[in-house]
Each structure stands twice: as C-alpha cells, then as structure tokens.
Design an enzyme around this catalytic site. Structure first.
Site, PDB file in Angstrom:
ATOM      1  N   ARG A 135       0.832  -1.209   0.000  1.00  0.00           N
ATOM      2  CA  ARG A 135       0.000   0.000   0.000  1.00  0.00           C
ATOM      3  C   ARG A 135       0.862   1.252   0.000  1.00  0.00           C
ATOM      4  NH1 ARG A 135      -3.017  -2.419   4.302  1.00  0.00           N
ATOM      5  NH2 ARG A 135      -4.355  -3.801   3.133  1.00  0.00           N
ATOM      6  N   CYS A 188      -8.055 -19.747  13.206  1.00  0.00           N
ATOM      7  CA  CYS A 188      -9.033 -19.572  14.296  1.00  0.00           C
ATOM      8  C   CYS A 188     -10.362 -20.239  13.959  1.00  0.00           C
ATOM      9  CB  CYS A 188      -9.282 -18.080  14.553  1.00  0.00           C
ATOM     10  SG  CYS A 188      -7.786 -17.093  14.591  1.00  0.00           S
ATOM     11  N   TRP A 223     -26.344  -0.954  36.112  1.00  0.00           N
ATOM     12  CA  TRP A 223     -24.888  -0.977  36.333  1.00  0.00           C
ATOM     13  C   TRP A 223     -24.343  -2.127  35.491  1.00  0.00           C
ATOM     14  CZ3 TRP A 223     -21.708   2.391  38.668  1.00  0.00           C
ATOM     15  CH2 TRP A 223     -22.281   3.333  39.525  1.00  0.00           C
TER      16      TRP A 223
HETATM   17  C1  LIG Z   1      -7.262 -23.750  16.279  1.00  0.00           C
HETATM   18  C2  LIG Z   1      -6.796 -22.341  16.462  1.00  0.00           C
HETATM   19  C3  LIG Z   1      -7.713 -21.374  16.888  1.00  0.00           C
HETATM   20  C4  LIG Z   1      -7.279 -20.057  17.071  1.00  0.00           C
HETATM   21  N1  LIG Z   1      -8.192 -19.124  17.489  1.00  0.00           N
HETATM   22  C5  LIG Z   1      -7.798 -17.833  17.664  1.00  0.00           C
HETATM   23  C6  LIG Z   1      -8.738 -16.845  18.045  1.00  0.00           C
HETATM   24  O1  LIG Z   1      -9.929 -17.132  18.229  1.00  0.00           O
HETATM   25  N2  LIG Z   1      -8.300 -15.561  18.213  1.00  0.00           N
HETATM   26  C7  LIG Z   1      -6.992 -15.219  18.005  1.00  0.00           C
HETATM   27  O2  LIG Z   1      -6.646 -14.027  18.151  1.00  0.00           O
HETATM   28  N3  LIG Z   1      -6.071 -16.138  17.608  1.00  0.00           N
HETATM   29  C8  LIG Z   1      -6.452 -17.433  17.446  1.00  0.00           C
HETATM   30  N4  LIG Z   1      -5.541 -18.381  17.029  1.00  0.00           N
HETATM   31  C9  LIG Z   1      -4.142 -17.975  16.839  1.00  0.00           C
HETATM   32  C10 LIG Z   1      -3.929 -17.396  15.449  1.00  0.00           C
HETATM   33  O3  LIG Z   1      -4.379 -18.302  14.490  1.00  0.00           O
HETATM   34  C11 LIG Z   1      -2.439 -17.118  15.288  1.00  0.00           C
HETATM   35  O4  LIG Z   1      -2.023 -16.249  16.297  1.00  0.00           O
HETATM   36  C12 LIG Z   1      -2.147 -16.479  13.928  1.00  0.00           C
HETATM   37  O5  LIG Z   1      -2.476 -17.360  12.894  1.00  0.00           O
HETATM   38  C13 LIG Z   1      -0.670 -16.125  13.848  1.00  0.00           C
HETATM   39  O6  LIG Z   1      -0.369 -15.693  12.571  1.00  0.00           O
HETATM   40  P1  LIG Z   1       1.113 -15.788  12.011  1.00  0.00           P
HETATM   41  O7  LIG Z   1       1.045 -15.337  10.604  1.00  0.00           O
HETATM   42  O8  LIG Z   1       2.028 -15.124  12.960  1.00  0.00           O
HETATM   43  O9  LIG Z   1       1.489 -17.329  12.085  1.00  0.00           O
HETATM   44  P2  LIG Z   1       0.849 -18.577  11.337  1.00  0.00           P
HETATM   45  O10 LIG Z   1      -0.611 -18.409  11.152  1.00  0.00           O
HETATM   46  O11 LIG Z   1       1.323 -19.780  12.083  1.00  0.00           O
HETATM   47  O12 LIG Z   1       1.534 -18.535   9.906  1.00  0.00           O
HETATM   48  C14 LIG Z   1       2.882 -18.794   9.726  1.00  0.00           C
HETATM   49  C15 LIG Z   1       3.074 -19.301   8.316  1.00  0.00           C
HETATM   50  O13 LIG Z   1       4.462 -19.363   8.040  1.00  0.00           O
HETATM   51  C16 LIG Z   1       4.719 -20.516   7.273  1.00  0.00           C
HETATM   52  N5  LIG Z   1       6.140 -20.849   7.445  1.00  0.00           N
HETATM   53  C17 LIG Z   1       6.786 -21.132   8.615  1.00  0.00           C
HETATM   54  N6  LIG Z   1       8.103 -21.331   8.381  1.00  0.00           N
HETATM   55  C18 LIG Z   1       8.299 -21.158   7.056  1.00  0.00           C
HETATM   56  C19 LIG Z   1       9.446 -21.242   6.207  1.00  0.00           C
HETATM   57  N7  LIG Z   1      10.650 -21.530   6.709  1.00  0.00           N
HETATM   58  N8  LIG Z   1       9.279 -21.025   4.892  1.00  0.00           N
HETATM   59  C20 LIG Z   1       8.052 -20.732   4.377  1.00  0.00           C
HETATM   60  N9  LIG Z   1       6.939 -20.660   5.132  1.00  0.00           N
HETATM   61  C21 LIG Z   1       7.060 -20.856   6.455  1.00  0.00           C
HETATM   62  C22 LIG Z   1       3.751 -21.547   7.851  1.00  0.00           C
HETATM   63  O14 LIG Z   1       3.496 -22.591   6.932  1.00  0.00           O
HETATM   64  C23 LIG Z   1       2.526 -20.705   8.144  1.00  0.00           C
HETATM   65  O15 LIG Z   1       1.593 -20.694   7.065  1.00  0.00           O
HETATM   66  C24 LIG Z   1      -5.937 -19.716  16.814  1.00  0.00           C
HETATM   67  C25 LIG Z   1      -5.017 -20.687  16.386  1.00  0.00           C
HETATM   68  C26 LIG Z   1      -5.449 -21.978  16.197  1.00  0.00           C
HETATM   69  C27 LIG Z   1      -4.463 -23.014  15.716  1.00  0.00           C
END
Ligand SMILES: Cc1cc2nc3c(=O)[nH]c(=O)nc-3n(C[C@H](O)[C@H](O)[C@H](O)COP(=O)(O)OP(=O)(O)OC[C@H]3O[C@@H](n4cnc5c(N)ncnc54)[C@H](O)[C@@H]3O)c2cc1C
Length: 447
Positions: free
Chosen positions: A24, A45, A433
């Site tokens: 952006r 999630c 309240w």
């Molecule tokens: C079942 C479940 C329910 C959840 N519910 C909630 C909720 O209700 N509310 C909330 O706030 N949070 C919730 N969460 C947490 C939320 O999903 C995570 O905090 C969020 O997805 C984090 O995002 P991220 O991009 O940091 O990591 P991730 O979503 O883990 O994404 C990381 C990505 O990096 C990729 N990756 C890793 N290493 C490499 C590499 N070396 N090369 C290429 N790709 C790589 C992985 O494949 C992955 O796709 C939940 C999680 C789960 C599992």
C-alpha cells in the site's frame, strides 16, 4: 531505478499483513512471499468451527488465495516454498521448492519473518501415531477433519485445556463424540484464568457431558489408549492442545537475537536485531504493557497489528507497536470467556500487590427472558486502584465486555475511573450498572 526486493517468510496473518501493508505504501517495491504450505491468508481460528460443522469447509477459511494476492496486490506469492537458510550479510535466502524438489537462491534487500508458531509436541511414546494430532494450520485442520470423517471418533481425548483445547472439545462434542479433556494443571485455562473463574467453566463443561480430568499428565499413547499416571483412557482420536512455541529456528540460525520464550526479539518498530529485517506475529516477542516486560503471545489479533507496523516501516513510514495487555475471548457452546491483563497469580509474579473482587450479575436486565448469568472478576493494584486485569465467564453476551476492560487497562484507568466511565444502558443490553462497572465498584471496597 533499481528495484528493491522485500522477501517475506510465511504467508498467513503476519506475513501477508506485512506484505500488503508495505505494498500500500510502496508501489515500486518488489514483494515475494514464500509459504511452505498450500494456503495463504487463512483463519486457523476458524478450524474448530469447521470440525464442529458450523462452517462448511476448510477452504471457506481462506481469506485471500495466492491468485488474488498476485492480481490485486502484485505480490509474488510462492506456495510450497520453504525458506531453509538465510545469509543476512549477502542478503540471500535459500528456498526449497517443495513441488519441484529443487533449491533456489533468492536475493533480497529487506526481509520479514512471519513464520508463526508450532504446537508443542512433547517427546512422549506414541505421539507420532496417526490418531494423535496437533492443530495449527489449515493442512492440520483438513487432516483432522478427514480423520474424524473416516474413523468412528466416538472417544476423543483433548490433551491440554487451553483455549484451543476447549474449542476443539466443543467441536467434537457437536459431532456427537464422547469428549474428555486431560489437563496437567489444577484448573482449565491455567495460563489465562484464575482457579475460581476457571471452575465456572469446568462446571459448564460438565453440564455438556465433557469430562475434565485435572492434575493428570498424559504419559504415552498406545494402541488406541491414552496413558496417564491414573490409568488408560480409550481414544479413537487425540487432539493436542498443549500450547505453542515460536517458529524462530531459522532466525536463530541466521544469527538474529532471540527474546521472550525463544521468540524473535523485535524493537518497537518490529525490527529484529539486524537492520532491515523485521518480524511480526507468533514468531516474534512483544511487550506486556501491564507487567512491563517482554513476552511471547500467540494470537491473531497481535499478528495482524504487529504486521501492520512492520509493513508500514518497510514501506517508508515511521510506525511503532506499543505492546499488548493480553486480551482474548473464547467460548464452549453457550459459555463465553473473556480475559485481559494479569490474573491474580500473574500480578503477584510481576511484583504487584493486588486486590480482587468477583461479582455475579446478568448480561441483560434480570427481568427479561435470556438474562444469562455473567461473572466478572477484576484485579487492581492495592492503594493506587489501577486496574491490572479482568476475567469474565458467562452466557451469550458476556465475553466481549472484556473489550471495555482492555480499553481501561490500555489507558491505565483505575477502578474508580471505570466506575465513572459513561457506559450505555437499556434493559436488553445490560443491567443499569453494567457488570464490569459493578465489579469495579466492588473492587474499590478492597483498595
Ligand atoms: C485452532 C486455532 C484457533 C485459534 N483461534 C484464535 C482466536 O480465536 N483468536 C486469536 O486471536 N487467535 C487465534 N488463534 C491464533 C492465530 O491463528 C495465530 O495467532 C495467527 O495465525 C498467527 O499468525 P502468524 O502469521 O504469525 O502465524 P501462522 O498463522 O502460524 O503462519 C505462519 C506461516 O508461516 C509458514 N512458514 C513457517 N516457516 C516457514 C518457512 N521456513 N518457509 C516458508 N513458510 C514458512 C507456515 O506454513 C505458516 O503458514 C488460533 C489458532 C489456532 C491453531
């Protein structure tokens, strides 16, 4: 003009949030996202709600496909590409193309980590059995669903009673399974609720028919049985909900500093210990605004907000992330849970002398139908009365009240301030309240 390239590792909330925000602000930046899985921009999630049958398919959880990201944002998304090594001096990544089984080298100018977290898998006998599953990404969700559809899944054991364990318990309860939660700690949601509030949640689980076995550690998995110190429990399926740890190995191998709980250390601009290298989301540490220390917190809310900051800085703006107060909501069927800030025990750990008060009320005026119960607990600093934390358990309409408490904590309000905040009222929405203000009045009496 030389084109600068941003390489983003990970294509979910943090990675794609960083990439789209940078796009952006900087239309000339070349942006490549390497994602080792098949999906991008997905909602992990939502997995419990697919397993429980409320959402039709795993694909419905994808917010933006790689094609949409290429077309709309001009981001070169490469799925099934795993970054396996980094040379930060040469500004070069070694990337494994998992489909073609070849390794390519990708130069970059700026780098962003969005590598997320991974479920904790203790080294227990039998943990790699196919009927023992973790749940972190959509591939895991799809595999779990497939297993549940193909096998009987009458007896489901959930190991760990954190929020993911509870949501998976609801999902399998909805599927008609006999669900047992096995938790080593002495109460459910041990890291997020105090024992008194957690017991209300345990009561709600018992009413649903979900068995909760507390103080019981899983020791092994053997021939359709989960073995604990207290015996063996039959299981067609085990779901691991033992918490997560940051995916920071690649960063550590590249020489970046690690911070809280081994997460990638970042500064307030989400920059790591190396110039031009950023990290956001579950792989990075952050700052606890109440305890005033670095922590690791794995939540989608934090991933999106920290990614926005990383992307803004990459895109040439000056942006900072102040930190978190630790706000989360979840539910088990009709029982909702909200929490923010520190529990009583966390307040003590952080060196605070605190007082607390718990009130029982209703989510709407008591004379209306569906005036569901709500319990609110507030923790405040002794003498100053500054709010340190809040926990809520109750029926529909209870949990999101925690956002008022989160706002109060973020603003540094005291219990007395919260009593004076001009909140709304009409009988269908709250008693006159609001329960959060009733709790603030109560805690004032102890300060
Ligand atoms: C079942 C479940 C329910 C959840 N519910 C909630 C909720 O209700 N509310 C909330 O706030 N949070 C919730 N969460 C947490 C939320 O999903 C995570 O905090 C969020 O997805 C984090 O995002 P991220 O991009 O940091 O990591 P991730 O979503 O883990 O994404 C990381 C990505 O990096 C990729 N990756 C890793 N290493 C490499 C590499 N070396 N090369 C290429 N790709 C790589 C992985 O494949 C992955 O796709 C939940 C999680 C789960 C599992």
């Amino acid at each position: 003009m030389t084109v600068r390239r941003l390489l983003v590792i990970g294509g979910d909330a943090a990675g794609m949030g960083t990439a789209t925000q940078a796009r952006r602000l900087d239309p000339d930046l070349e942006i490549v996202v390497a994602e080792q899985g098949r999906f991008t921009s997905y909602s992990a999630c939502g997995i419990p709600y697919v397993v429980g049958g409320e959402v039709a398919s795993i694909e419905d959880l994808v917010v933006k496909t790689p094609g949409e990201l290429r077309a709309k944002h001009r981001i070169d998304v490469r799925i099934r590409h795993e970054v396996v090594a980094l040379d930060l001096d040469l500004r070069q990544a070694e990337v494994r193309d998992l489909e073609r089984e070849r390794t390519i080298r990708l130069p970059f100018d700026q780098l962003a980590f969005g590598t997320g977290a991974r479920p904790i898998r203790p080294d227990l006998p039998g943990i790699d059995e196919p009927w023992v599953r973790g749940v972190q990404n959509l591939e895991d969700g799809a595999a779990l669903l497939d297993h549940a559809q193909r096998s009987r899944c009458r007896d489901v054991i959930i190991a760990g009673a954190g929020y993911i364990g509870l949501e998976m318990a609801e999902a399998f309860h909805r599927r008609g399974a006999r669900v047992t939660l096995v938790e080593a700690g002495d109460h459910v949601m041990g890291r997020t609720l105090d024992a008194d509030l957690a017991s209300r949640l345990s009561d709600a689980l018992a009413e649903l028919g979900v068995k909760v076995r507390l103080g019981e550690r899983v020791e092994s998995f053997d021939k359709g049985k989960v073995v604990t110190a207290n015996g063996a429990l039959p299981a067609d399926l085990v779901v691991l909900g033992l918490g997560v740890e940051p995916n920071a190995d690649l960063a550590a191998e590249a020489g970046l500093e690690l911070g809280a709980r081994g997460a990638i250390q970042v500064d307030r601009r989400q920059q790591t210990s190396a110039e031009g290298v950023y990290a956001a989301g579950d792989c990075a540490d952050t700052f606890d605004l109440i305890a005033r220390r670095r922590i690791h917190i794995a939540l989608g809310t934090v991933a999106n907000r920290t990614a926005r900051v990383a992307g803004m800085n990459i895109g040439g703006r000056y942006s900072t992330f102040p930190g978190v107060v630790g706000t989360a909501v979840t539910k088990v069927c009709s029982t909702e849970v909200g929490r923010t800030g520190l529990t009583e025990s966390q307040a003590a750990d952080a060196g605070f002398e605190s007082v607390s008060a718990t009130i029982d009320s209703t989510v709407r005026s008591g004379y209306l139908p569906d005036a569901e119960p709500i319990t609110v607990k507030l923790v405040a600093e002794r003498r100053t009365g500054r709010l340190l934390g809040g926990q809520i358990v109750g029926g529909p309409g209870a949990a999101k009240r925690v956002d008022v408490l989160a706002t109060a904590l973020y603003a540094g309000l005291s219990a007395a301030d919260l009593v004076d905040v001009d909140l709304s009222y009409a009988p269908p929405f709250s008693p006159v309240w609001d329960p959060v203000q009733a709790a603030a009045r109560q805690v004032l009496g102890h300060i």
